[in-house]
Design an enzyme around this catalytic site. Structure first.
Site, mmCIF file in Angstrom:
data_model
loop_
_atom_site.group_PDB
_atom_site.id
_atom_site.type_symbol
_atom_site.label_atom_id
_atom_site.label_comp_id
_atom_site.label_asym_id
_atom_site.label_seq_id
_atom_site.Cartn_x
_atom_site.Cartn_y
_atom_site.Cartn_z
ATOM 1 N N GLY A 308 0.830 -1.199 0.000
ATOM 2 C CA GLY A 308 0.000 0.000 0.000
ATOM 3 C C GLY A 308 0.865 1.248 0.000
ATOM 4 C CD GLU A 309 4.445 2.642 2.441
ATOM 5 O OE1 GLU A 309 5.658 2.744 2.130
ATOM 6 O OE2 GLU A 309 4.060 2.431 3.608
#
Length: 342
Positions: A308-309
């Protein structure tokens, strides 16, 4: 972005969606013609050629560019996390935001390589959404405000936008969104997220099925209600950023499962609303491949990532840079004195 400042209802957002611009046919045609003249067999660079033409169409330029890329990471907390659906506590969201700010996360390193500006947008980290297994995650006012906030994150002058998220519990939201949008059992869409064990995976599945059944009467004919009921503030902000990028004709790279699930709500409203988007990578979350099939997207990369991120989106930014470099920098047959096809 000025359009966001005046938005206060879902009806206003629906009106805005009907006014979004399309790609430049003229720029696309010019880019296609240039591809036929470059010193290579037509189609020899595969998706790099397609991406160059896609970028040209949305940027409105014969020669597209990725010279001012921008990465926006939206962070929010989920009330469903209190039920123990993640391997990490909700405090990690705020701690990771601090890590982003201080340059210590994977996305910081990847943005450095891609020469991309990075900005992290916090959405009420001390006020998680409601537990969507018991009640809607967001009231409509908060939901619309989060969309408007995401819209304002898209700055003028950027040429490509990468979007990502941070929020403990948000893969549970992603699976709930997909279950509500596409049907089936939650087991078809749920994954291990941060690396949960079998018992926690079963709990996630049960809670998602429970939530989808609970909110089904509210979903009605508006996919936004799905996002409001089982999504999160950061996911609503991602939708806002995607809308604002479309208004600005800025190409978008979506990150993995959670990010794509948020954007899929727009596709459910109108299947043209994600034409300015590509998916940066295929997450190892099992529902992501099926989700991409439903929205008609193929990932640029498949590296077994699930962080993610925005990490996969920023990594894929290098592919877009390569597409532009070949499209703009290669010589034509005439320039190189090379005989073209017979």
């Amino acid at each position: 972005m000025s359009d966001a400042a005046s938005i206060s209802t879902l009806d206003e957002i629906h009106v805005l969606l009907k006014e979004l611009p399309g790609p430049s046919r003229e720029a696309a045609k010019a880019a296609e013609e240039r591809q036929t003249q470059l010193t290579k067999p037509l189609g020899a660079l595969g998706r790099l050629e397609e991406l160059a033409i896609w970028l040209a169409a949305w940027q409105g330029k014969k020669k597209p560019q990725v010279e001012r890329p921008f990465t926006a990471v939206f962070a929010g907390n989920h009330g469903i996390a209190a039920k123990g659906v993640s391997a990490y506590p909700t405090e990690v969201t705020k701690q990771m935001v601090a890590n982003f700010i201080h340059g210590g996360a994977a996305v910081n390193q990847l943005c450095g390589l891609a020469d991309s500006d990075l900005r992290v947008y916090e959405l009420a980290l001390d006020e998680p959404t409601a537990d969507f297994s018991e009640q809607p995650a967001m009231e409509e006012e908060d939901f619309v405000r989060a969309i408007a906030y995401g819209m304002m994150a898209v700055e003028e002058g950027i040429d490509v936008l990468a979007v990502g998220e941070m929020g403990i519990g948000n893969t549970t939201s992603a699976a709930a969104i997909c279950t509500a949008l596409y049907g089936g059992d939650a087991a078809d869409w749920v994954g291990r997220g941060t690396g949960v064990d079998d018992e926690t995976l079963a709990l996630k599945t049960k809670l998602i099925n429970q939530a989808v059944e609970l909110h089904k009467p509210t979903f009605a004919d508006d996919p936004f209600q799905i996002l409001r009921c089982v999504g999160g503030l950061e996911l609503a902000a991602i939708v806002g950023a995607v809308i604002a990028a479309r208004l600005a004709r800025t190409p978008v790279i979506l990150d993995g499962y959670t990010c794509t699930a948020a954007a899929a709500v727009l596709h459910a409203i109108d299947d043209r609303l994600l034409d300015h988007c590509v998916v940066g990578h295929q997450s190892v979350e099992p529902g992501h491949q099926a989700l991409m099939a439903n929205i008609g997207k193929e990932p640029l990369l498949d590296f077994n990532m699930r962080l993610g991120e925005g990490s996969g989106a920023v990594l894929a930014m290098q592919i877009l840079k390569a597409a532009c470099a070949c499209h703009n920098g290669m010589a034509t047959f005439a320039e190189a004195g090379v005989s073209g096809p017979a």
